[in-house]
Design an enzyme around this catalytic site. Sequence first.
Site, PDB file in Angstrom:
ATOM      1  N   ARG A  94       0.819  -1.216   0.000  1.00 22.64           N
ATOM      2  CA  ARG A  94       0.000   0.000   0.000  1.00 22.64           C
ATOM      3  C   ARG A  94       0.849   1.261   0.000  1.00 22.64           C
ATOM      4  NH1 ARG A  94      -3.187   2.023  -2.609  1.00 22.64           N
ATOM      5  NH2 ARG A  94      -4.122  -0.050  -2.605  1.00 22.64           N
ATOM      6  N   LYS A 129       1.711  24.660  -3.487  1.00 19.42           N
ATOM      7  CA  LYS A 129       0.416  24.049  -3.126  1.00 19.42           C
ATOM      8  C   LYS A 129       0.524  22.526  -3.233  1.00 19.42           C
ATOM      9  CE  LYS A 129      -2.029  28.164  -4.737  1.00 19.42           C
ATOM     10  NZ  LYS A 129      -2.943  28.748  -5.740  1.00 19.42           N
ATOM     11  N   LYS A 161       4.379  39.073  -2.554  1.00 18.52           N
ATOM     12  CA  LYS A 161       3.000  38.974  -3.015  1.00 18.52           C
ATOM     13  C   LYS A 161       2.175  40.141  -2.485  1.00 18.52           C
ATOM     14  CE  LYS A 161       1.483  34.989  -4.041  1.00 18.52           C
ATOM     15  NZ  LYS A 161       0.848  33.650  -4.030  1.00 18.52           N
ATOM     16  N   GLU A 195       4.885  40.034  -7.344  1.00 15.04           N
ATOM     17  CA  GLU A 195       3.555  39.812  -7.896  1.00 15.04           C
ATOM     18  C   GLU A 195       2.900  41.134  -8.271  1.00 15.04           C
ATOM     19  OE1 GLU A 195       0.525  36.991  -6.045  1.00 15.04           O
ATOM     20  OE2 GLU A 195      -0.354  38.934  -5.555  1.00 15.04           O
ATOM     21  N   ASP A 223      -0.456  38.186 -12.078  1.00 14.27           N
ATOM     22  CA  ASP A 223      -1.450  37.377 -11.386  1.00 14.27           C
ATOM     23  C   ASP A 223      -2.873  37.717 -11.811  1.00 14.27           C
ATOM     24  OD1 ASP A 223      -2.115  35.380  -9.445  1.00 14.27           O
ATOM     25  OD2 ASP A 223      -2.767  36.973  -8.090  1.00 14.27           O
TER      26      ASP A 223
END
Length: 297
Positions: A94, A129, A161, A195, A223
């Site tokens: 597994r 992410k 950002k 950004e 963005d």
Amino acid sequence: MPMQVIAAALAEDAGNRGDITTLSTIPESTQATATFLAKADGVLAGLAVANMVCEMVDPSLNITWSLQDGDTVQRGVEFGVVSGSARSILVAERICLNFMQRMSGIATATAAMVAAAAGHKAKILDTRKTAPGLRLLDKWAVALGGGTPHRMGLYDMMMIKDNHIAAAGGISQAVAAAEAYIQQHGLADVQVEVETSSLEQVQQILDVLASGAAPHVTRVMLDNMTRIDASCPGGVDVSLLKQAVAQIAGKVQTEASGNVTLQSVAEIASSGVDFISVGALTHSVMALDISLNVVTR
């Protein structure tokens, strides 16, 4: 690091008792042969990780592959065999499949995105992410699928950002603070990405670059400059994105982010951006169906 992740996965599975089903039903002397079978078309990834799993469970297990990481595979193809202790194979089964199915799913999705953007210079990037604890494996899978890994974490590249910009009081202030930090801490090798979400912000970073005050800024993120519009090719309006790329005019690398799908990526790439980042490669992965068929002897 992969060994730490594998050890944690095996420990999580075994708890403090081990595989009580296998221990109770399979005699210790039983030997087995197990075959890896692709149950869907895709790109294989995680075979090297499966080797590590088997080595950690039982170094006497013998595993051979007819395909390699990064190879394409078709449904119904048997591409690997592991032989040895039946108990050991069932313990490893597994964990091997969990890693291989996830990594192969990421590699498959990445390969499809790269193929869809072919003919343009844009490289497909991953993001942060990723599944907690699996970032190295997730990014490894992206690379096996033909993608280009972005920064590994918060430590190897600065990405200024919107929240950083707001807290610092503006783009010029945020960049100045980043450059000062780099200088103070001897981080000459660190690159900075900024950004932007409007042409006004693009001009602001261009002004900072023109002043010579941003020697470490190597890339500008554009963005959400790709707008959803079903009437446009690929279902997206990239006119703003194209304006931004033209405005930057090669003075710094460009990266498009937002609304990237298999249907839209070619149109986004046609804007002339250098990179396209796609969080969905790792945060919305569909595992590739792989089985391990065990036969005792």
